[in-house]
Design a protein around this motif. Sequence first.
Motif, short mmCIF file in Angstrom:
data_model
loop_
_atom_site.label_atom_id
_atom_site.label_comp_id
_atom_site.label_asym_id
_atom_site.label_seq_id
_atom_site.Cartn_x
_atom_site.Cartn_y
_atom_site.Cartn_z
N VAL A 48 0.83 -1.20 0.00
CA VAL A 48 0.00 0.00 0.00
C VAL A 48 0.87 1.25 0.00
N GLY A 49 1.91 1.25 0.81
CA GLY A 49 2.81 2.41 0.84
C GLY A 49 3.43 2.72 -0.51
N LEU A 50 3.82 1.69 -1.24
CA LEU A 50 4.42 1.89 -2.56
C LEU A 50 3.38 2.42 -3.56
N ILE A 90 7.45 9.29 3.93
CA ILE A 90 7.48 9.11 5.38
C ILE A 90 6.60 7.92 5.78
N VAL A 91 5.42 7.84 5.17
CA VAL A 91 4.52 6.72 5.47
C VAL A 91 5.17 5.40 5.10
N LEU A 92 5.80 5.35 3.94
CA LEU A 92 6.45 4.12 3.49
C LEU A 92 7.55 3.71 4.46
N ALA A 93 8.38 4.69 4.89
CA ALA A 93 9.44 4.39 5.84
C ALA A 93 8.86 3.96 7.19
N GLY A 94 7.79 4.67 7.61
CA GLY A 94 7.16 4.33 8.88
C GLY A 94 6.54 2.95 8.86
N PHE A 154 2.76 7.98 15.47
CA PHE A 154 3.73 9.04 15.21
C PHE A 154 3.90 9.27 13.72
N VAL A 155 3.86 8.18 12.94
CA VAL A 155 3.91 8.32 11.48
C VAL A 155 2.73 9.16 11.00
N SER A 156 1.56 8.88 11.55
CA SER A 156 0.36 9.62 11.16
C SER A 156 0.49 11.10 11.51
N LEU A 157 1.09 11.41 12.65
CA LEU A 157 1.26 12.81 13.04
C LEU A 157 2.26 13.52 12.14
N PHE A 158 3.27 12.81 11.66
CA PHE A 158 4.17 13.39 10.66
C PHE A 158 3.39 13.74 9.40
N ALA A 182 -1.99 4.65 10.27
CA ALA A 182 -1.26 5.40 9.25
C ALA A 182 -1.96 5.29 7.89
N ILE A 183 -2.41 4.09 7.54
CA ILE A 183 -3.08 3.90 6.26
C ILE A 183 -4.46 4.53 6.28
N ILE A 184 -5.16 4.46 7.42
CA ILE A 184 -6.47 5.12 7.52
C ILE A 184 -6.30 6.63 7.40
N ALA A 185 -5.24 7.19 8.00
CA ALA A 185 -4.96 8.62 7.86
C ALA A 185 -4.74 8.99 6.41
#
Length: 310
Positions: free
Chosen positions: A12-14, A55-59, A81-85, A147-150
Amino acid sequence: MSGDRSRVMRRVGLVILAVNVGLALAKAGVWWTTGSLAVGSEAVNSASDAVYSVIVLAGLYLTTQPPDFEHPHGHERIEPFVSLFVAVGVFAAGAGVLWNASTSVLNGTYGGSAGVTGVAVLVASGGVKYGLYRYCLRVGEQTHSPAIIATALDNRNDILTAGAALVGVLGASAGVPILDPIAAGVVSLGIIYTGYEIVRDNVNYLVGAAPPDELTAEILSRALEHPEVKGAHDVVAHYVGPEIDVSLHIEVEGDMTLFEAHDIESKVVESIGELPEVDDVFVHIDPKELGEWKEDDRTEQLFEQRTGEK
């Protein structure tokens, strides 16, 4: 975390990164050739999406690492924390677009008309973002990934902002150029609201808020469905990162052997632990004859809500 969940989240991140880079380049090309502020604001929006996608992908890579000695419960708690970034990047992009739009209106320096090309890229962007929103929401709910929902929420609002930008483009084409920066301003408000939604949802994960009542009721119901459990109290469920820790007391007959009581406790822990949102379960066993049961109106209300009793 299972290997399948890990692979799905990384995939999903990719996908998110690739789509956002493509949209950012397409919108930037139209902006460069036409000077449309509405399309330009959308280009900034997509560029910020592409940056936070990295950032999401790294997180997601970090959160899907298996447990180790220093992190025996895994790394999922990094996700809020990823979501807050993500939210910080969204706020910055929204503020930038709002400043540009406000300055344009005050100075009377409107952008150019994006014409048919601008209309086409914005319509295509809305369609692509809708598909990405549904995809991310489905995977985010299946994997319980904040993070994915965000990211899904951001894509949902991108549909609205693309529509606002489209109004600006059509207005400029119709000879009302002020609609272009006004539409850019509307886009910026949509961007900022997305940041607010992401912060609101993920702060609960960080401060240990209680899960929805429906889930607490299900936890209680699973404890009481064991035939040897005579009651339950002190039911506490709270978020630890995106997952939930549960503790509760159950009452059983006091003349049971230790082996029998242990078997009941193990089965209750197993039943509650089968809920996908739950991480750890702690069950304390009380002999019902000790009278440690206490009035707990909220627990009773949740149980009645779950079973339909009045």
